[in-house]
Scaffold this active site. Sequence first.
Site: not given
Ligand code: BGC
Length: 736
Positions: A339-340, A478, A590-591
Amino acid sequence: MQKRLWSISEYPFQPERHLYYETIFALGNGYLGSRANFEEGLEGQTPATLVHGVYNHAPGMLVPELVNFPNWTGLTLTVDGTPFHLRTKALDLLKPTGGVLLGYKRTLHMDVALLRREALFRAESGGTVKVIFERFVSLADVHVMAQRLKVIAIDGAPRVEILAWIDAEVTNNGVSHWTNLQTTAEADQITVSGKTGQSPYRMGIASRLISPQAVNAASHATQPRLTSVIQLDKDGTVTIDKLTAIYTSRDSDDPLGSAQAKIQEATAIGYDKLYQAHTAAWADHWRDSDVIIEGDEQAQIALRFTMYHVLIAAPQHDDDVSIGAKTLSGFGYKGHVFWDTELFILPPLTLTQPEIARNLLMYRYKRLPGARHKAQANGYEGAMYPWESTDTGEETTPQWSDPQPDGTRIRIWTGDNEQHISTDIAYAIMQYWHWTGDTEFMIRYGAEIVLDTAVFWGSRVELKGDRYELTMQIGPDEYHENINNSVFVNRMTVWHLEQALQLIDWLQQHAPDQARTLTEQLGLTPARLDHWRDVIARMYLPFDAEQQRHIQFDGFFEMEYIPVPHYEPRVGGVWPMLGHHRALQSQVIKQADVVMLMALLGDQVGSREVMLNNWHTYYPRTDHGSSLSPAIHAWVAARLGLMDDAEYMFEHAAMIDLQDNKGNVRDGIHGAASGGLWQAVVFGFCGLTIDHGDLKTDPKLPDHWKSVTFTVYYQGQRRQITVRHPVGNPVGATGS
Ligand code: BGC
């Protein structure tokens, strides 16, 4: 133009950081990306050239990955017989045994995408030369790479031998992908060709050495070479060029033949004219994608650096590839697309380089069969996009992690349950449509994705009592897997179904034939649309009525509360400090998750009071364990007028790669953080939105910023916008 604000330098030589520089100085042209390894080689370096779309699944590996191409950069010299090298230690600088490096500076010129290295080298003979290496991968002709080596006699009149080669013996950190490797060396040209082991790709590479003296070729099974010997006069200079062409079976039926033809053409044009065309192409790119920040040089350089990395990965001519999480600058995440791309990297392209954004969306369109296959395999309808995607469009998330220090592997659930990707893609399509007005794309391609992913959600939701729920999900955060009723996922699903219903109405009015076709093909029956309306009306959105804030997911506040700011200063995430088990059972996030929802949907999420409560709840719980997080926080904090938080988060986001503050830049650029930074400035600090068919800004700039100037395309029109504080100029006031 102030050159200083367009370049980044390594000075003096920092051998312990060479893998960091290999990544941040990477070159690229949207067709391929190439790390900044040293031409002559260095122990431990990881030269890599990654070409969009060329994946291979090697035996014994869990998943496919982008394939490392033969190293085309090999170019070095001997000075009076002493091989050039980067060792700075010598007992006697005047009589250096084995030669010594006396000076060094390497610079990435981002305005023209040129990597330049200057070195002062004294040979064992005492002869001293200045050596200048330059290289670029052409943006004007994406199959061409050019190198120039200039040697200037500083002391003495040395004899210089130039050696150029291609190294076919390359791996992805030890994993070999090529078979049928063949090399040739004839006259002034060397070639390498080969085929990937499992996937169907072939490649061909051809290099030429252009020297004022004779060039000799030497065959070798994996390293064909070219040499040329030059006797320098006192104060003399010599310039040697190496040109390389590269093709794959993705762009030619005969990659080697095409590379040979291209190298002949490039040689006839010559380095200088190739460079001119390349810089002209970059001037065009920057004309639209530069952001000028007056009053903050660090932010200015960071913005250019991050946009440079987005642009070098952005496919200009290919609508069948997309950008991996680490762009084309390293092996991290194996070149997989997340999704990035849609929510972080794409928006700056949608607004500043819409044709490239369209290419990236077409990549998803062409992978609808894979998404439909995934839905079906999981017992759903419609299209369910893979969390990690490659060339095939099938799910390529590994199910297990690499072994942990104790030898065990952790189950990775994102490929099963991080399902919001389908809505993220729909969001990017709607955003592209609103900004560009590209109805042709929408009717022919975009609508089918938005609608078939809506069909997926309609089949995925669960009716529990009198409300709809979504269990076993992973939201952006995550750290919490397989949770129930992520407010991000549930709310975005509602948004998605609303958009789908509006889109059907629009199609019926503006493209009735396509409306009929899609209705039939995707089964958009009245009953299905009623079901969507029902889901919209009765979707459960976890909300804490007492505190007037959203609940990230069911049971979130019942877990252990750990104030993340207490763990400052720290290097790395809080999560590893707590351990997997405790972290999973705590409120450490996490984010950006609820905060991500606020970025995407703005005030549709709730009143200002609710938004502020959400911020004050989730910000202190967030670890920023993902590089995707800080820029989104900066954006949302700016919108809420929380300028201290916004600036702090912006600085963090700006330095993720430049200061390697995650410690893993060696694996590649954080593509999402790069695209996120542009959004933090344009959507966050400048507050750019579409308002009743026109553009509006609502500046909330850091105090020390005097102005921000950027360009966007809106409905096909180029608009240059300057905002200042306290109240911005009317949009577009400074020209077009
Ligand atoms: C993040 C995801 C991201 C992925 C790739 C993961 O650590 O939590 O949101 O899509 O890294 O960058």
